[in-house]
Motif scaffolding. Structure first.
Motif, PDB file in Angstrom:
ATOM      1  N   GLY A 113       5.710 -13.212  -1.927  1.00  0.00           N
ATOM      2  CA  GLY A 113       5.448 -11.919  -2.549  1.00  0.00           C
ATOM      3  C   GLY A 113       4.649 -12.088  -3.822  1.00  0.00           C
ATOM      4  O   GLY A 113       4.665 -13.155  -4.449  1.00  0.00           O
ATOM      5  N   PRO A 204       4.083  -8.837   0.794  1.00  0.00           N
ATOM      6  CA  PRO A 204       4.709  -7.745   0.035  1.00  0.00           C
ATOM      7  C   PRO A 204       4.241  -7.779  -1.417  1.00  0.00           C
ATOM      8  O   PRO A 204       4.214  -8.847  -2.041  1.00  0.00           O
ATOM      9  N   THR A 205       3.888  -6.618  -1.929  1.00  0.00           N
ATOM     10  CA  THR A 205       3.251  -6.541  -3.240  1.00  0.00           C
ATOM     11  C   THR A 205       3.943  -5.500  -4.113  1.00  0.00           C
ATOM     12  O   THR A 205       4.164  -4.364  -3.685  1.00  0.00           O
ATOM     13  N   CYS A 227      -3.594  -0.403   0.068  1.00  0.00           N
ATOM     14  CA  CYS A 227      -2.519  -1.142   0.740  1.00  0.00           C
ATOM     15  C   CYS A 227      -1.839  -0.264   1.782  1.00  0.00           C
ATOM     16  O   CYS A 227      -1.597  -0.699   2.925  1.00  0.00           O
ATOM     17  N   GLU A 233       2.553  -3.923   2.888  1.00  0.00           N
ATOM     18  CA  GLU A 233       3.767  -3.456   2.221  1.00  0.00           C
ATOM     19  C   GLU A 233       3.570  -3.500   0.708  1.00  0.00           C
ATOM     20  O   GLU A 233       3.383  -4.579   0.121  1.00  0.00           O
ATOM     21  N   ALA A 234       3.576  -2.346   0.075  1.00  0.00           N
ATOM     22  CA  ALA A 234       3.326  -2.283  -1.366  1.00  0.00           C
ATOM     23  C   ALA A 234       4.239  -1.256  -2.017  1.00  0.00           C
ATOM     24  O   ALA A 234       4.564  -0.225  -1.429  1.00  0.00           O
ATOM     25  N   GLU A 235       4.617  -1.572  -3.241  1.00  0.00           N
ATOM     26  CA  GLU A 235       5.436  -0.682  -4.055  1.00  0.00           C
ATOM     27  C   GLU A 235       4.764  -0.580  -5.413  1.00  0.00           C
ATOM     28  O   GLU A 235       4.264  -1.569  -5.950  1.00  0.00           O
ATOM     29  N   ARG A 264      14.944  -8.083  -3.083  1.00  0.00           N
ATOM     30  CA  ARG A 264      14.564  -7.432  -1.822  1.00  0.00           C
ATOM     31  C   ARG A 264      13.740  -8.350  -0.928  1.00  0.00           C
ATOM     32  O   ARG A 264      13.835  -8.282   0.304  1.00  0.00           O
ATOM     33  N   ILE A 265      12.928  -9.219  -1.533  1.00  0.00           N
ATOM     34  CA  ILE A 265      11.972 -10.017  -0.768  1.00  0.00           C
ATOM     35  C   ILE A 265      12.535 -11.359  -0.336  1.00  0.00           C
ATOM     36  O   ILE A 265      12.305 -11.836   0.774  1.00  0.00           O
TER      37      ILE A 265
END
Length: 268
Positions: A113, A204-205, A227, A233-235, A264-265
């Motif tokens: 990540g 994941p970012t 994204c 997958e980005a937040e 989470r990752i």
């Protein structure tokens, strides 16, 4: 975690305790020609003749991680690594993730990540005021002095400005200039014809966006939208009451968001 241009590893001092308390091991570096990386007694490189490329920095990180694995993780099958970076450090994070996407490490270190913070987006074509001066090496010593001052003022807290000024005093004008040229060359203005942008990393970012950073905020918001459109997958999280130097202005807040992302990752 990687600092920004003119910064050093001490910029993460208010973030590290939050992560250590949660059981994470934190690795900090001084990027070449920053902080202690320019103060080695056996360094024979003239600081006024240094060159600076992101490829060199990515190689430095690979070398460092290999040494860490050999010294501290003997017998461990694999390590899950997350990388975070502020500003230039965020760009390094994105470039490293792109590199790992193209060429997987075979040493058991798995990048799982990434966390760009107040970061420009390498190779994304958008209007950028002033960076062409450095890209074309037209920036003068007066421009460089203004850039130093602007970086210091990009923090909204006295602590952040003091820490930014302290670190900035360690880097030579030549090294900082070369660093800014390298940054500028991968932050292009729109071309004609326009070149669309493909998100290079599929990891994941977590995008940490300072609430009051008018320069990188629109750029990071655009990356978030790209994204989503491209299935990455980005937040995104906005760091409240923070300028560009979010890790100094709101270190504990940044630390909490990084810790939650890690939980989470990372998989058992």
């Amino acid at each position: 975690m990687v600092h920004g241009a003119g910064g050093d590893l001490h910029h993460y001092e208010t973030i590290t305790p939050t992560l250590v308390e949660q059981g994470y091991r934190v690795l900090l570096i001084d990027v070449r020609y920053h902080g202690l990386s320019q103060l080695k007694e056996d360094d024979t490189v003239d600081p006024e003749k240094t060159t600076w490329t992101f490829d060199d920095v990515l190689q430095d990180i690979d070398t460092m991680l290999t040494d860490i694995k050999e010294k501290h993780y003997q017998g461990v099958g694999h390590i899950q690594l997350l990388m975070a970076g502020l500003s230039m450090g965020g760009m390094i994070t994105l470039l490293y993730a792109e590199k790992k996407n193209l060429c997987k490490r075979e040493d058991g270190i798995h990048l799982v990540g990434i966390i760009p913070i107040a970061s420009g987006i390498p190779h994304l074509e958008i209007p950028r005021l002033g960076w062409d001066l450095y890209a074309e090496r037209r920036a003068t010593s007066e421009d460089l002095a203004w850039t130093r001052a602007a970086i210091i003022q990009s923090s909204t807290t006295p602590y952040g400005q003091d820490q930014t000024r302290r670190a900035m005093e360690l880097i030579s004008n030549h090294a900082l200039y070369e660093c800014l040229v390298a940054i500028a060359t991968i932050l292009p203005n729109p071309s004609n014809p326009f070149v669309s942008y493909t998100v290079k990393s599929k990891l994941p970012t977590l995008l940490l966006i300072p609430e009051n950073d008018i320069l990188t905020k629109p750029e990071m918001e655009l990356l978030y939208q790209l994204c989503l459109e491209q299935g990455v997958e980005a937040e995104r999280i906005y760091i409240q009451n923070s300028g560009h130097m979010a890790i100094l202005d709101q270190g504990e807040q940044v630390g909490r968001h990084i810790s939650a992302f890690c939980r989470r990752i990372i998989h058992d």
